[in-house]
Design a protein around this motif. Sequence first.
Motif, PDB file in Angstrom:
ATOM      1  N   ASN A 264       0.811  -1.223   0.000  1.00 40.85           N
ATOM      2  CA  ASN A 264       0.000   0.000   0.000  1.00 40.85           C
ATOM      3  C   ASN A 264       0.841   1.267   0.000  1.00 40.85           C
ATOM      4  OD1 ASN A 264      -1.976  -1.854   0.229  1.00 40.85           O
ATOM      5  ND2 ASN A 264      -2.509  -1.368   2.333  1.00 40.85           N
ATOM      6  N   ARG A 265       2.151   1.112  -0.145  1.00 41.26           N
ATOM      7  CA  ARG A 265       3.023   2.293  -0.030  1.00 41.26           C
ATOM      8  C   ARG A 265       2.648   3.389  -1.023  1.00 41.26           C
ATOM      9  NH1 ARG A 265       9.299   0.791   1.064  1.00 41.26           N
ATOM     10  NH2 ARG A 265       8.958  -0.488   2.888  1.00 41.26           N
ATOM     11  N   ASP A 266       2.335   3.001  -2.264  1.00 38.20           N
ATOM     12  CA  ASP A 266       1.980   3.995  -3.279  1.00 38.20           C
ATOM     13  C   ASP A 266       0.728   4.760  -2.847  1.00 38.20           C
ATOM     14  OD1 ASP A 266       4.058   2.993  -4.617  1.00 38.20           O
ATOM     15  OD2 ASP A 266       2.962   2.351  -6.412  1.00 38.20           O
ATOM     16  N   PHE A 267      -0.210   4.018  -2.240  1.00 31.90           N
ATOM     17  CA  PHE A 267      -1.456   4.629  -1.781  1.00 31.90           C
ATOM     18  C   PHE A 267      -1.159   5.678  -0.708  1.00 31.90           C
ATOM     19  CE2 PHE A 267      -5.160   4.763   1.032  1.00 31.90           C
ATOM     20  CZ  PHE A 267      -6.173   5.002   0.114  1.00 31.90           C
TER      21      PHE A 267
ATOM     22  N   VAL B 272       4.488   8.837 -11.638  1.00 30.78           N
ATOM     23  CA  VAL B 272       3.648   9.752 -10.846  1.00 30.78           C
ATOM     24  C   VAL B 272       4.386  10.169  -9.575  1.00 30.78           C
ATOM     25  CG1 VAL B 272       1.458   9.949  -9.600  1.00 30.78           C
ATOM     26  CG2 VAL B 272       1.511   8.800 -11.791  1.00 30.78           C
ATOM     27  N   LEU B 273       5.009   9.176  -8.903  1.00 34.83           N
ATOM     28  CA  LEU B 273       5.750   9.506  -7.682  1.00 34.83           C
ATOM     29  C   LEU B 273       6.969  10.371  -8.009  1.00 34.83           C
ATOM     30  CD1 LEU B 273       5.596   6.187  -5.600  1.00 34.83           C
ATOM     31  CD2 LEU B 273       4.114   8.176  -5.481  1.00 34.83           C
ATOM     32  N   GLY B 274       7.559  10.148  -9.182  1.00 35.18           N
ATOM     33  CA  GLY B 274       8.679  10.977  -9.622  1.00 35.18           C
ATOM     34  C   GLY B 274       8.258  12.424  -9.804  1.00 35.18           C
ATOM     35  N   ILE B 275       7.075  12.619 -10.405  1.00 34.24           N
ATOM     36  CA  ILE B 275       6.579  13.996 -10.614  1.00 34.24           C
ATOM     37  C   ILE B 275       6.244  14.644  -9.266  1.00 34.24           C
ATOM     38  CG2 ILE B 275       4.782  15.406 -11.709  1.00 34.24           C
ATOM     39  CD1 ILE B 275       4.673  13.308 -13.941  1.00 34.24           C
ATOM     40  N   ILE B 276       5.701  13.834  -8.333  1.00 31.66           N
ATOM     41  CA  ILE B 276       5.409  14.369  -6.989  1.00 31.66           C
ATOM     42  C   ILE B 276       6.714  14.860  -6.340  1.00 31.66           C
ATOM     43  CG2 ILE B 276       4.758  13.678  -4.624  1.00 31.66           C
ATOM     44  CD1 ILE B 276       2.537  11.962  -5.912  1.00 31.66           C
ATOM     45  N   ALA B 277       7.772  14.038  -6.468  1.00 32.79           N
ATOM     46  CA  ALA B 277       9.075  14.426  -5.894  1.00 32.79           C
ATOM     47  C   ALA B 277       9.580  15.710  -6.555  1.00 32.79           C
ATOM     48  CB  ALA B 277      10.085  13.302  -6.083  1.00 32.79           C
ATOM     49  N   ALA B 278       9.411  15.796  -7.879  1.00 27.94           N
ATOM     50  CA  ALA B 278       9.869  16.989  -8.599  1.00 27.94           C
ATOM     51  C   ALA B 278       9.089  18.227  -8.133  1.00 27.94           C
ATOM     52  CB  ALA B 278       9.699  16.785 -10.098  1.00 27.94           C
TER      53      ALA B 278
ATOM     54  N   LEU C 105       8.221   5.843   1.595  1.00 29.22           N
ATOM     55  CA  LEU C 105       7.038   5.916   0.725  1.00 29.22           C
ATOM     56  C   LEU C 105       7.373   5.629  -0.746  1.00 29.22           C
ATOM     57  CD1 LEU C 105       5.382   9.101   2.267  1.00 29.22           C
ATOM     58  CD2 LEU C 105       4.512   6.779   2.423  1.00 29.22           C
ATOM     59  N   ASN C 106       8.603   5.194  -0.996  1.00 25.32           N
ATOM     60  CA  ASN C 106       9.055   4.879  -2.369  1.00 25.32           C
ATOM     61  C   ASN C 106       9.052   6.097  -3.287  1.00 25.32           C
ATOM     62  OD1 ASN C 106       9.609   2.228  -1.983  1.00 25.32           O
ATOM     63  ND2 ASN C 106       7.620   1.485  -2.696  1.00 25.32           N
ATOM     64  N   ILE C 107       9.141   7.298  -2.723  1.00 26.01           N
ATOM     65  CA  ILE C 107       9.208   8.509  -3.561  1.00 26.01           C
ATOM     66  C   ILE C 107      10.679   8.752  -3.890  1.00 26.01           C
ATOM     67  CG2 ILE C 107       8.756  11.003  -3.659  1.00 26.01           C
ATOM     68  CD1 ILE C 107       6.441  10.563  -1.714  1.00 26.01           C
ATOM     69  N   PRO C 108      11.049   8.745  -5.175  1.00 29.16           N
ATOM     70  CA  PRO C 108      12.479   8.862  -5.523  1.00 29.16           C
ATOM     71  C   PRO C 108      13.059  10.247  -5.211  1.00 29.16           C
ATOM     72  CG  PRO C 108      11.128   8.937  -7.495  1.00 29.16           C
ATOM     73  CD  PRO C 108      10.191   8.676  -6.360  1.00 29.16           C
ATOM     74  N   ALA C 109      14.312  10.271  -4.765  1.00 26.47           N
ATOM     75  CA  ALA C 109      14.943  11.536  -4.378  1.00 26.47           C
ATOM     76  C   ALA C 109      15.564  12.268  -5.579  1.00 26.47           C
ATOM     77  CB  ALA C 109      16.007  11.282  -3.320  1.00 26.47           C
ATOM     78  N   ALA C 110      15.959  11.509  -6.608  1.00 24.35           N
ATOM     79  CA  ALA C 110      16.664  12.129  -7.740  1.00 24.35           C
ATOM     80  C   ALA C 110      15.838  13.216  -8.450  1.00 24.35           C
ATOM     81  CB  ALA C 110      17.111  11.060  -8.721  1.00 24.35           C
ATOM     82  N   PRO C 111      14.527  12.987  -8.755  1.00 25.23           N
ATOM     83  CA  PRO C 111      13.749  14.062  -9.403  1.00 25.23           C
ATOM     84  C   PRO C 111      13.648  15.312  -8.526  1.00 25.23           C
ATOM     85  CG  PRO C 111      12.574  11.990  -9.556  1.00 25.23           C
ATOM     86  CD  PRO C 111      13.730  11.768  -8.643  1.00 25.23           C
ATOM     87  N   PHE C 112      13.596  15.102  -7.200  1.00 24.49           N
ATOM     88  CA  PHE C 112      13.568  16.240  -6.270  1.00 24.49           C
ATOM     89  C   PHE C 112      14.801  17.108  -6.489  1.00 24.49           C
ATOM     90  CE2 PHE C 112      14.846  18.375  -2.470  1.00 24.49           C
ATOM     91  CZ  PHE C 112      13.688  18.798  -1.838  1.00 24.49           C
ATOM     92  N   LEU C 113      15.946  16.437  -6.540  1.00 27.39           N
ATOM     93  CA  LEU C 113      17.219  17.163  -6.672  1.00 27.39           C
ATOM     94  C   LEU C 113      17.276  17.981  -7.959  1.00 27.39           C
ATOM     95  CD1 LEU C 113      20.584  16.848  -5.757  1.00 27.39           C
ATOM     96  CD2 LEU C 113      20.430  15.902  -8.022  1.00 27.39           C
ATOM     97  N   ILE C 114      16.921  17.326  -9.082  1.00 25.79           N
ATOM     98  CA  ILE C 114      16.979  18.013 -10.379  1.00 25.79           C
ATOM     99  C   ILE C 114      16.027  19.220 -10.377  1.00 25.79           C
ATOM    100  CG2 ILE C 114      16.423  17.737 -12.865  1.00 25.79           C
ATOM    101  CD1 ILE C 114      19.009  16.323 -12.139  1.00 25.79           C
TER     102      ILE C 114
END
Lengths: 176, 500
Positions: free
Chosen positions: A4-7, B165-171, B425-434
Amino acid sequence: MNQNRDFYAGLVATAFFAIVLFILIPVYVKVPSFIPGFAPPPDMWPRVIAVLGLVMGVLALILAFPKSRKASGEKVTTLGFYLNRNKVFMTRFAILLVVFAAFVYGLPVIGFVPATVLLLGVLFLMTGNFDRRFWMLGLTLIFPVLLYLLFTEVNHTPFPEGTLFSSSLSNLTTLI
Amino acid sequence: MWNELLFAFQSVATLPNFLAMFAGIWGGVIIGAIPGMTGTMAVTLALPFTFYLPPVTSILLLVALYKGSTYGGSISAILIKTPGTASAACTVLDGYPLARSGKGGKALNMALVSSCIGDFVSNISLFFLAMPLAMFALRVGPPEFFMLMAFSLTIVASISGRSLVLGIIAACLGLLLATVGEDIYGSYRFALSEDMKSGLGMVPVLIGLFALPELIKMIVFRPEDNSEAMKLGDNRLTLSEFRGSLKSIFRGSLIGVILGAIPGIGPSTAAFFSYSEARRTSKNGDRFGEGEIEGIAASESANNGACGATMIPLLALGVPGDVITGVMLGAFMIHGLTPGPLLFQNNLGEVYSLFIGMLFSSVFLFIAGKLTASAFTKISRIPQTLLLPCILILCVYGIYSIGASPFDVTVLLVMGVVGFAMMLLNIPAAPFLIAFILGPMFEDNMRRSLAISRGDLGVFFQSWISWGFFALTILFIILTIRREWTKWRNKSRDAAQSAS
């Protein structure tokens, strides 16, 4: 819960960008009464980002919802159960936050070197691995002092002595 | 030009520059050899120290760290089956079997030789390609730069990892944090405290995000370290082995150069591509993955070949090719140099010095690797429980020394916690940095263009260069959407098949 992490990421992002868009921007981004030329106002760009972030957060929620529902159907992992199972991890994380906060607030009081010695000692303790305790003790006492000497001698950085010790140190200097 | 090159040679060939490069190479190899520590961490950790050095020396130190860490990743990959950096993942496939059969030293030697050749080829290509690209880019103004930045931000798609999507959130998070403080017209944004009026420092944000989450993870989860290092064993790399791998080394170097020069691809993809090409064409292809020394040559030449090439878009256009060059972009700006076409006009001496220095660093990499290979092998055995807390203290001292500001230390710790939360939360850090680095340039050029055109959006489409970057941006977005759609469709089909 792992499935559920993505959620949860979507949930956190939606809440965060909603707070930014509806609370932080109106309060903390002041739009001046006069803007030179035809330049866009200062709140335009933060608003664009917050709206995009909000849309992406909602999209993450929508995309993760079927997966999340399937995972919940296979295995009952309520939030309470999850919190109870990971009690140890969360306690460690909470203690670490307290340690960081104590370091930030204690630094101006006890001074930079004592604060970093204490921080390093506590971090070593928190790793829970005491196989190399003599290394840990030695590093705790020597490493911050070495860094202090390096930065003061080479870079001339003025590290705070701490309000607790600065008066006694200045008295000592006067006496000498 | 030759006079300028000779002058650059003289200004680079000084003891402080050589010491900085040697320190960078050694520091990079040490950090790259430690599993869990990356080249990005090496470069970000060194940033506070560069404040006290001249610009060229600083950049050479960071470039040397980048190269050293890329090679260093192969040490732990070969000896403990744990790639120190992502780009050394391919090296594990043949390096570890060789180490198990008592040929760890031979594998390390091949990794070093092929890394140095790849690096040298890459530096030569940088010398010949960056200048013409910059001359072309001199013809751009704020609207064209805005389009270029828009294209650069599409790099987020290729460094988002598992979820776009998570990459864009990080960005978005990175773009938002970049707006904190005073804007170009003097308005304050998100100044929640007096300290925040001057914005968030680039260095504490980057170091907090990349160096601290590993420490917090170790303290919270306390993972067990079961890796055991192999001994060096047979150390000699024979001439016939070298000659047999030469074709793969040069092909790998070229693959590294081409893929490294394209923003968003970087050394890891180059290493995998080169490895698969070598496996496909080599007469020993069937032995790849079981301890074939040509496999190490292919992957290591490509990942180091990409190092210099990622500097091509950075120097010529001001576009970072990967996360590390993103940090370097920040380092250039800290020293008052703005990468891009104007750098070749205003700071040509520094650019030539950088080219010459990078050629030197290839040689230093070889010398450092040869002299201290056996010592470096011990580094991968340093326990993280000792290392990571010391790194935090080093960061705290380094950050404080930049501006003597306790607020920067607070930002460092807060960003560490934010980075840890993003990791969970599996949100990648690299897009944040850029996004954090490119965000202010993107916004400034957009607002300047709109101010010039009196709010007319047509200003962004007045020149063919703008149209070119716009077309590239749209093409990249379409390709990304298509890729994501295919991925999603395949996943749904697999899920439906497994359900039936």
